[in-house]
Write a protein that holds these residues in place. Sequence first.
Motif, PDB file in Angstrom:
ATOM      1  N   SER A   1       0.798  -1.222   0.000  1.00  0.00           N
ATOM      2  CA  SER A   1       0.000   0.000   0.000  1.00  0.00           C
ATOM      3  C   SER A   1       0.835   1.278   0.000  1.00  0.00           C
ATOM      4  N   TYR A   2       1.978   1.260   0.688  1.00  0.00           N
ATOM      5  CA  TYR A   2       2.789   2.469   0.806  1.00  0.00           C
ATOM      6  C   TYR A   2       4.148   2.352   0.118  1.00  0.00           C
TER       7      TYR A   2
ATOM      8  N   ARG B   1       5.729  13.871   8.179  1.00  0.00           N
ATOM      9  CA  ARG B   1       5.538  13.474   6.776  1.00  0.00           C
ATOM     10  C   ARG B   1       6.533  12.375   6.448  1.00  0.00           C
TER      11      ARG B   1
ATOM     12  N   ALA C   1       2.997  10.858   2.579  1.00  0.00           N
ATOM     13  CA  ALA C   1       1.849  10.646   3.462  1.00  0.00           C
ATOM     14  C   ALA C   1       2.076  11.483   4.712  1.00  0.00           C
ATOM     15  N   GLU C   2       1.024  12.098   5.198  1.00  0.00           N
ATOM     16  CA  GLU C   2       1.126  12.972   6.360  1.00  0.00           C
ATOM     17  C   GLU C   2       0.841  12.178   7.632  1.00  0.00           C
TER      18      GLU C   2
ATOM     19  N   VAL D   1      -1.836   8.188  10.279  1.00  0.00           N
ATOM     20  CA  VAL D   1      -1.090   8.345   9.029  1.00  0.00           C
ATOM     21  C   VAL D   1      -2.082   8.328   7.879  1.00  0.00           C
ATOM     22  N   GLY D   2      -2.073   9.393   7.082  1.00  0.00           N
ATOM     23  CA  GLY D   2      -2.999   9.496   5.971  1.00  0.00           C
ATOM     24  C   GLY D   2      -2.572   8.657   4.773  1.00  0.00           C
ATOM     25  N   MET D   3      -3.446   8.575   3.798  1.00  0.00           N
ATOM     26  CA  MET D   3      -3.132   7.855   2.569  1.00  0.00           C
ATOM     27  C   MET D   3      -2.080   8.627   1.787  1.00  0.00           C
ATOM     28  N   TRP D   4      -1.267   7.906   1.031  1.00  0.00           N
ATOM     29  CA  TRP D   4      -0.217   8.561   0.266  1.00  0.00           C
ATOM     30  C   TRP D   4      -0.819   9.370  -0.878  1.00  0.00           C
ATOM     31  N   HIS D   5      -0.054  10.371  -1.316  1.00  0.00           N
ATOM     32  CA  HIS D   5      -0.433  11.177  -2.471  1.00  0.00           C
ATOM     33  C   HIS D   5       0.836  11.539  -3.226  1.00  0.00           C
TER      34      HIS D   5
END
Length: 229
Positions: free
Chosen positions: A100-101, A162, A174-175, A220-224
């Motif tokens: 996922s990351y 981050r 990801a934040e 932890v947010g989703m990556w962008h």
Amino acid sequence: MYHRWSWITFLHWRCPPSVLQPMLPPGLAVETFDGSAWVGLTPFLMQGVRAPALPAVPGLSSFPETNVRTYVQDRRGRPGIWFLSLDAARLPAVLAARASYGLPYYWANMAVRVTGNQVAYRCERRWPGPRGLRCDVEVRLGPPLSETERDELAHFLTARYRLFTVIAGRVAAAEAEHPDWPLCQVELLRLDQDLLAGAGLPAPVGAPVLHASAGVPVRVGMWHWLEGP
């Protein structure tokens, strides 16, 4: 993802920026403090891992983890962490984070033992190789840091919100959201590790700069993907 990073110890050494820059993808640059790049070794206990709107799964949601990391900036000057390796004790978590990351997670035999004010960490890598890389750390925790001890270096090394990675050949971020670390004094009792060498780093020089914390809750947010070229 939601979780708590508990009983974390930060061990840091200076490192020449010229050593670390070739390890980074285009678009990221080594971030320095006092003229040096820094390499961190951070063992801790991950607890209560869960996705939004889902409960933590017993047996899978708590496990030790140990990271080898450095600090970088993107082209817009935004700071963050670049992970050189992450060892974790749960294979499903390792596979999920890799998928996922895009993070370089490894499955390892690990343990965190807290006895009074002492914390012992054990790590031995299993998969993927090289197998057998180790990290044994023991520390004694002291009183909370004073305001003068929470200096600019402590902030630089621990206040990171981050993470950067590479997804489909492009740099992404990801934040991470969490309260300020409640840092305390820490005494190093034992250190026996070759994770830094396993990440392609030279042997650390001198005693590490030490910080520790009982932990904080983290989201932890989703990556962008990063904006711009």
